[in-house]
Structures are given as structure tokens and as C-alpha cells.
Design an enzyme around this catalytic site. Structure first.
Site: not given
Length: 351
Positions: A87, A110
Site C-alpha cells: 500500500s 492496490h
């Protein structure tokens, strides 16, 4: 409650910053305030700083603050992904500094995640806010890899978690190398040969959008920080190219000189050993030392030859019978013998 920050590891030459934990978590993770403050302190003390990442991600804005601090730092910074950079932690790793992964580590990318509570307008604003953040993060990934921003969004912002191995991340341009597999090939930014190779590899395989962006990317590196325009940057690259071409020749010459020096050192050591052996043999022969003391005096001579040799030469030797003989008498007659001879001459006459 005050908490001391333990993510900094100093050493004589290289400082290490650990980004271990959730980004933005002030209790068990790493906060942007702590990282930036300690980074600024270390910049004044160390020329080289290693940043090691093992984080599942966290606050987007805290991560962007850390990303910008590392990107703008004048220190020689190298990023290492030891466990996971997921992330926003993967975004921090894209800060423009050389980044390496362990062969066992993972990179995860993501969509931006978040939520809110409120009416439909508030929900709509939150959605727009998330989309703007994704545009920003896509720009960051695009600048690192050279992949088009829309392609980044299409591939990685599709609602799924994308886990990349070290090899996949390297092949796609997210990282520069795998540190526990390619140790011998790791690119050192201080080496002219490797800086030139790194630049050419980036230019050929990961083209930037335009000349201005390429120049701005170059200026992030210490060797190009003072370049005023692309012409001066090209001059630096030309210098690096010349140095890279001379690297193999200089290395061969250096190896030859090292071999010659070792030969001289070995010869000198052998000559000194023979000299010490001779001195000890003479000392034992003249009974200035006992045979059992040879090893002790040998150690002293090997440690401090000049002073130990003076001590050894100053030891009294055993008085020999021949020492009492008249050195000017070719027949080596003693005083008593000469007196007896005089008596015989007076009594019997000189022969």
C-alpha cells in the site's frame, strides 16, 4: 504520554532508518513527524543513510510526507525492502532513490482505501478525494517505472491487491535490484561506472515522458544536483562515461601494483626473519641469553626490532679464557707464561 522513537540505528559511517510497522501509527508504527525530524538530524551527521522497509502500509498522507522528505533529501539514501512494502509503504519506496528488495520480500499495490459517514454529498466528496489521491499515486509509480499513468491505474487500481515478488518488481521497474541475490552486481551510486550504467539502463528501458522530466529526475541524484541545464548534465554523463571506460584498466594496474607490493613486503619480512635468527644464534653462542629464552627475545624483536636489538646487544656476555690473552701477542702468551720465560732466561741464559 511521551514515547521515545527507536526506529533510528546510528553507526560510525552509515545511519539506518527502520520503517517497520504501520505508517502513521504513533503507538506501534512509524509516524511522518518522527521520520522527517530524525532524517533531518541525520543528514547533518551522515553522508549515507539506509532506509529499511517492512510495513503493511497505513495513512496515505503520512506516507506522502515521508516520501517527499526522502525524495528531497541531499543525503545518499538507499531503500531496502526487507519484508513487505504494501500500500502506501510501496509508494514510499518509489521516492527516487535506489531501491532493493530481498528475494523473499513482497511489494503490494492496490486502490486507495477509505470511508466516511454522512449524506450523499459527503459520500460523493469522499469518492472524488480518493480518485484524486489515486491520480497522484499513479504519477509516482509511473515516474519510477516509466509506465504510462493510465496503464498503472488500469493494471493496479482495479479493486484487487497485487502482490509482486522481488523478481516481478525488478522486471517491471519498481525496484532496482534484489540485494541478497545480486550482491556482487549491486549498483553503488558513488561508483562512476555504475552511475553511468544505471542512467543508460533507465534511459533505454524506462523512458521518461519528456526531456524536462528526465532532467528533473537526474537532478535528484547527488552527482547532478548542481547542474543548471541539460547541457551541464550531459557533460557530467560524458565524464562518467570516460571514467567507466578507464575502470577496467585502472583495476588491472592496481592489482599488479598490489602484487608487487606484496612481493616487496614478503622479501623484507624474510630478510628480517633471517637477521633475527642470526642475532639470536650469536646471543646464545656468546651466552648472553639461554637457548630457552630465544622465543621470548624473538617475540620482542618481531614487535619492536630497533629497541629490542639494542637491549639484546647490551646484555653482558660470558667472559671467555681467550679474553684474558694479549691480543697484540701473536703467540697469545699470558702474563704468567711471560714471567716464567723471563726467569728461565736469567737462570739459563737466553736461548
Amino acid at each position: 504520554m511521551n514515547k521515545r522513537f527507536f526506529n533510528m540505528i546510528p553507526s560510525p559511517d552509515v545511519a539506518c532508518i527502520l520503517l517497520y510497522g504501520e505508517v502513521g501509527d504513533k503507538w506501534d508504527g512509524v509516524t511522518d513527524a518522527d521520520i522527517v525530524r530524525e532524517l533531518r538530524d541525520y543528514e547533518s551527521l551522515y553522508g549515507k543513510i539506509d532506509v529499511r522497509i517492512n510495513s503493511i502500509g497505513g495513512s496515505v498522507y503520512a506516507g506522502i510526507a515521508i516520501f517527499n522528505a526522502l525524495r528531497e533529501s541531499k543525503a545518499d539514501i538507499t531503500i531496502y525492502v526487507d519484508g513487505v512494502a504494501a500500500s502506501i509503504a510501496s509508494v514510499i519506496a518509489m521516492c527516487g532513490k535506489p531501491v532493493y528488495m530481498s528475494q523473499y520480500a513482497r511489494l503490494m499495490i492496490h486502490n486507495v482505501q477509505g470511508g466516511c459517514w454522512g449524506n450523499k454529498e459527503e459520500l460523493k466528496q469522499t469518492m472524488e478525494h480518493i480518485e484524486q489521491l489515486e491520480e497522484t499515486l499513479a504519477d509516482i509509480y509511473s515516474s519510477k517505472t516509466g509506465t504510462d499513468r493510465e496503464e498503472i491505474k488500469k493494471t493496479y487500481f482495479d479493486g484487487k491487491d497485487h502482490w509482486l515478488t522481488a523478481k516481478e518488481a525488478k522486471d517491471m521497474g519498481f525496484v532496482d535490484g534484489i540485494y541478497d541475490v545480486e550482491e556482487a552486481e549491486r549498483q553503488d551510486v558513488e561508483s562512476p561506472d555504475n552511475v553511468y550504467k544505471l542512467f543508460m539502463n533507465r534511459m533505454n528501458n524506462n523512458p521518461l515522458n519528456n526531456d524536462k522530466q528526465m532532467f528533473e529526475e537526474l537532478k535528484k541524484r547527488p552527482l547532478f544536483a548542481n547542474c543548471a541545464d541539460s547541457a551541464s548534465a550531459l557533460a557530467v554523463i560524458g565524464t562518467l562515461e570516460n571514467k567507466a571506460g578507464k575502470h577496467d584498466t585502472l583495476k588491472a594496474e592496481n592489482d599488479t601494483l598490489r602484487q608487487k607490493l606484496k612481493g616487496f613486503e614478503d622479501a623484507a619480512a624474510d630478510a628480517r626473519k633471517k637477521e633475527i635468527d642470526t642475532m639470536l644464534e650469536n646471543a646464545v653462542k656468546e651466552e648472553r641469553i639461554r637457548p630457552a629464552d630465544k622465543d621470548t627475545y624473538r617475540a620482542l624483536l618481531e614487535k619492536d626490532f630497533e629497541n629490542a636489538s639494542k637491549i639484546l646487544e647490551g646484555l653482558p656476555r660470558k667472559k671467555m679464557i681467550s679474553d684474558g690473552l694479549d691480543k697484540n701477542d701473536p703467540e697469545n702468551k699470558g702474563t704468567w707464561e711471560k714471567e716464567q720465560e723471563n726467569i728461565r732466561e736469567r737462570r739459563y741464559g737466553k736461548k
